[in-house]
Every structure is written in C-alpha cells, then in structure tokens.
Design an enzyme around this catalytic site. Structure first.
Site, PDB file in Angstrom:
ATOM      1  N   ASP A   1      57.303  41.561  25.985  1.00 52.56           N
ATOM      2  CA  ASP A   1      55.879  41.490  26.297  1.00 52.56           C
ATOM      3  C   ASP A   1      55.110  41.509  24.986  1.00 52.56           C
ATOM      4  O   ASP A   1      54.951  42.553  24.360  1.00 52.56           O
ATOM      5  CB  ASP A   1      55.479  42.680  27.173  1.00 52.56           C
ATOM      6  CG  ASP A   1      54.016  42.651  27.583  1.00 52.56           C
ATOM      7  OD1 ASP A   1      53.268  41.760  27.117  1.00 52.56           O
ATOM      8  OD2 ASP A   1      53.608  43.535  28.364  1.00 52.56           O
ATOM      9  N   ILE A   2      54.611  40.347  24.569  1.00 48.11           N
ATOM     10  CA  ILE A   2      53.968  40.235  23.255  1.00 48.11           C
ATOM     11  C   ILE A   2      52.562  40.835  23.232  1.00 48.11           C
ATOM     12  O   ILE A   2      51.916  40.863  22.192  1.00 48.11           O
ATOM     13  CB  ILE A   2      53.955  38.774  22.767  1.00 48.11           C
ATOM     14  CG1 ILE A   2      53.475  37.798  23.865  1.00 48.11           C
ATOM     15  CG2 ILE A   2      55.357  38.381  22.330  1.00 48.11           C
ATOM     16  CD1 ILE A   2      52.017  37.716  24.068  1.00 48.11           C
TER      17      ILE A   2
ATOM     18  N   LEU B   1      52.565  24.174  28.866  1.00 52.26           N
ATOM     19  CA  LEU B   1      52.344  23.790  27.477  1.00 52.26           C
ATOM     20  C   LEU B   1      53.371  24.420  26.545  1.00 52.26           C
ATOM     21  O   LEU B   1      53.879  23.749  25.642  1.00 52.26           O
ATOM     22  CB  LEU B   1      50.934  24.202  27.048  1.00 52.26           C
ATOM     23  CG  LEU B   1      49.791  23.311  27.519  1.00 52.26           C
ATOM     24  CD1 LEU B   1      48.460  24.014  27.336  1.00 52.26           C
ATOM     25  CD2 LEU B   1      49.787  21.983  26.759  1.00 52.26           C
TER      26      LEU B   1
ATOM     27  N   ASN C   1      50.661  31.112  22.631  1.00 53.15           N
ATOM     28  CA  ASN C   1      50.318  30.263  23.765  1.00 53.15           C
ATOM     29  C   ASN C   1      50.260  31.025  25.085  1.00 53.15           C
ATOM     30  O   ASN C   1      49.651  30.547  26.049  1.00 53.15           O
ATOM     31  CB  ASN C   1      51.359  29.129  23.859  1.00 53.15           C
ATOM     32  CG  ASN C   1      51.274  28.355  25.144  1.00 53.15           C
ATOM     33  OD1 ASN C   1      50.404  27.497  25.322  1.00 53.15           O
ATOM     34  ND2 ASN C   1      52.192  28.638  26.078  1.00 53.15           N
TER      35      ASN C   1
ATOM     36  N   THR D   1      48.913  22.321  33.997  1.00 48.38           N
ATOM     37  CA  THR D   1      49.839  23.453  33.973  1.00 48.38           C
ATOM     38  C   THR D   1      49.621  24.272  35.243  1.00 48.38           C
ATOM     39  O   THR D   1      48.735  23.968  36.052  1.00 48.38           O
ATOM     40  CB  THR D   1      49.588  24.358  32.752  1.00 48.38           C
ATOM     41  OG1 THR D   1      48.318  25.026  32.908  1.00 48.38           O
ATOM     42  CG2 THR D   1      49.574  23.559  31.456  1.00 48.38           C
TER      43      THR D   1
ATOM     44  N   LYS E   1      39.097  33.442  25.168  1.00 50.31           N
ATOM     45  CA  LYS E   1      39.401  32.245  24.395  1.00 50.31           C
ATOM     46  C   LYS E   1      38.410  32.051  23.246  1.00 50.31           C
ATOM     47  O   LYS E   1      38.768  31.517  22.188  1.00 50.31           O
ATOM     48  CB  LYS E   1      39.421  31.022  25.309  1.00 50.31           C
ATOM     49  CG  LYS E   1      40.618  30.986  26.251  1.00 50.31           C
ATOM     50  CD  LYS E   1      41.938  31.017  25.484  1.00 50.31           C
ATOM     51  CE  LYS E   1      43.126  30.686  26.353  1.00 50.31           C
ATOM     52  NZ  LYS E   1      44.409  30.786  25.614  1.00 50.31           N
TER      53      LYS E   1
ATOM     54  N   ASP F   1      58.974  34.252  26.801  1.00 47.80           N
ATOM     55  CA  ASP F   1      58.251  34.197  28.069  1.00 47.80           C
ATOM     56  C   ASP F   1      58.609  35.439  28.883  1.00 47.80           C
ATOM     57  O   ASP F   1      59.779  35.829  28.950  1.00 47.80           O
ATOM     58  CB  ASP F   1      58.599  32.943  28.865  1.00 47.80           C
ATOM     59  CG  ASP F   1      57.544  32.600  29.900  1.00 47.80           C
ATOM     60  OD1 ASP F   1      56.736  31.693  29.656  1.00 47.80           O
ATOM     61  OD2 ASP F   1      57.527  33.257  30.956  1.00 47.80           O
TER      62      ASP F   1
ATOM     63  N   TYR G   1      38.199  34.747  31.001  1.00 48.31           N
ATOM     64  CA  TYR G   1      39.012  33.778  30.260  1.00 48.31           C
ATOM     65  C   TYR G   1      38.212  33.146  29.122  1.00 48.31           C
ATOM     66  O   TYR G   1      38.697  33.017  27.989  1.00 48.31           O
ATOM     67  CB  TYR G   1      39.501  32.718  31.242  1.00 48.31           C
ATOM     68  CG  TYR G   1      40.340  31.619  30.659  1.00 48.31           C
ATOM     69  CD1 TYR G   1      41.653  31.853  30.262  1.00 48.31           C
ATOM     70  CD2 TYR G   1      39.825  30.321  30.544  1.00 48.31           C
ATOM     71  CE1 TYR G   1      42.431  30.815  29.744  1.00 48.31           C
ATOM     72  CE2 TYR G   1      40.600  29.293  30.034  1.00 48.31           C
ATOM     73  CZ  TYR G   1      41.898  29.547  29.638  1.00 48.31           C
ATOM     74  OH  TYR G   1      42.661  28.522  29.120  1.00 48.31           O
TER      75      TYR G   1
END
Length: 302
Positions: A72-73, A17, A99, A204, A174, A36, A170
């Site tokens: 690394d965010i 995505l 994302n 994905t 989310k 990334d 997860y």
C-alpha cells in the site's frame, strides 16, 4: 528501445493506465516493478495480489523482466517497500510513475468526510510517499558520488486542472499533485531527478461509467482515441533518459494528442502603489478580467 535496462516502478499498474504504462516500459527494455493493491474501483474490498502478479507475468511472457509489489503505497512502510522492491530485485531505481488512484464521486453537499479523506489518501498521499522515498534514495546515491539520471512521472487529471462537477475530492487531490510536482521538480533537480505530470484522458475502470458517452469504444477499424495505451508513449518518454531537459511540466495526453498545459501564469495586473479602497476594486477587477482569457469550462458543466 528508449528505456533499455532502466528500472521503473509503476503504481496502480494492475489495470488500466498503469498496466498499459508497465507493458510499454517493458517493450522499451525497462525492468519493471508492478505495484497494485488489487482493490475495487472505489478502493473498497479486500486487497488482491492477482492484478500485480498477472501483469508481471504478462511482461515476462513478452520476454521482459518484472516483479510484483502489492504494498500500500499510501503508507510510509508501503512506499518504502516499493523502492526496496526495485533495488532488491534490480539493484537500483531509475523511474517512478505515480499512477494509483480511485474515485468516490459525490456532489459537494453530499460528499462525506470519509469519501474526501479516502480520495486524498490514495491520490495525494499516494504520490507524496513514493516520491519522498524515491527522492531519499536518489539523494543518497548523489551524495555517495554515483551518477543519478532519474525520472518521476506523476498523474494529475483534467479534473485537477479545470475542475469537474461531482468530483470535488478528486479534483482537489489532482490539483494538489500539480503543486507537488512543481515543488519536487525544484527540490530534486540538484540530485539529477526530473519531475513532470500528465493529465490523461482514457478509458479505465474510473472513467468508463462516469463519462460513458465520451469513453465509448469506437466502431471496428476506427482509431480508439480513449484506449489507455495511447497515453503510455508520453509516459515512457518522460521516464527515459531522453527527457533529462524537461522538468516541472504538466502534459495532457488523449488519443494522438499531446498538449503542454499553460496554467497559473501571471496575467493582467494593476498596481496602485498604495492600499485599495474596497469601493475601487470592482472596476479594477472588471477591467483586468476583460483583458484576461476566458476560463475553460469545468468538466461536466452544462
């Protein structure tokens, strides 16, 4: 081109995505920071600069402008570096698309603490920190008297909105992103920033094995409803100047379908005007539930 010269940072943009979003932003005239870390589907393995640089080169081959970011965010330093990459390369930041993420699926009774922490870190912390640093940048711009017309697009999931069997970590992360979106929308609006979230369904690395039947490619010539590129038009519009009147919303996107989610609104209520006795509560709750819509099924149930 609805994003001409807007500066856009997309996390997790090396594949899936994120890559689709980055490419569509570029086609719509944006200057793109492709972030990334380049790790495996479950977040393990050594980081690789390849995916981010590959997509940046892909954008440049299309005639666009892009820079790669391999920070690394989910660290404070990495999130700050992402914003700095945008301002350093292009002079400003207009849109942040959060994302990045990965899966470590287990049934709850088998879910390890490290698997819980890892998924929370990349999804929830990996949204919070870039949002924090981008928000600080836009606040400073606003206080300096410079016009801000900024956008944040967060990535939730149907698992976060409705639950998903085998994905407790997860789903919780989310769902947390939805809460974070609502708070950020309320707090950052004064600085000229809108904040929305999407819940995409697409093929994905994260979904093609977990939901193999649903994500299977169609027959040749048929519309590929699960192609990640189908989600990107909504993301790009939300990241554009055209969406300035839309904030604090969550959208589902799948194939050619866009749906505004309508969760957690006040439903049927009963007010006694005094403290309830526990023995009274059962009949009251049953009556309220009879008036309320039935819950939508949990993903993966039955």
């Amino acid at each position: 081109m609805i994003c001409k010269d807007r500066v856009v940072a997309v996390t997790g943009a090396g594949r899936g995505l994120g890559r689709a979003h980055a490419l569509e932003f570029a086609r719509q005239g944006a200057l793109v920071v492709v972030n990334d870390l380049g790790v495996a589907r479950d977040g393990t393995g050594d980081a690789s600069e390849g995916p981010a640089h590959d997509v940046a080169r892909e954008i440049e081959a299309l005639g666009g402008r892009a820079v790669a970011s391999t920070d690394d965010i989910a660290t404070d330093e990495g999130a700050a570096a992402l914003v700095a990459a945008a301002t350093g390369a292009f002079g400003r930041l207009d849109t942040l698309v959060n994302n990045a993420g990965f899966l470590r699926d287990r049934m709850l009774v088998n879910l390890g603490e490290d698997e819980w922490d890892a998924v929370m870190r990349v999804h929830l912390k990996g949204h919070f920190l870039p949002l924090k640093h981008a928000g600080r940048y836009w606040r400073a711009e606003s206080k300096a008297g410079r016009a801000v017309d900024a956008r944040v697009v967060n990535t939730s999931s149907g698992a976060g909105l409705l639950g998903s069997v085998g994905q407790g970590n997860y789903s919780a992360a989310k769902a947390g992103i939805v809460g974070l979106t609502l708070v950020a929308s309320a707090e950052l609006g004064r600085y000229g920033v809108t904040v929305n979230a999407i819940a995409p369904a697409a093929r994905t690395r994260m979904t093609e094995e977990v939901f193999a039947q649903t994500m299977a490619a169609p027959a040749e010539g048929e519309f590929d409803a699960m192609a990640p590129e189908n989600v990107s038009p909504l993301v790009v519009w939300l990241g554009s100047a055209q969406s300035r009147d839309v904030t604090g919303r969550v959208f589902e996107a799948e194939g050619g379908k866009i749906c505004v989610m309508d969760a957690f609104r006040h439903g049927p209520a009963a007010d006694k005007g005094a403290r309830w006795d526990p023995a009274e509560v059962g009949d009251v709750v049953k009556n309220l539930l009879a008036k309320a819509p039935a819950p939508e099924p949990v993903y993966g149930a039955g």
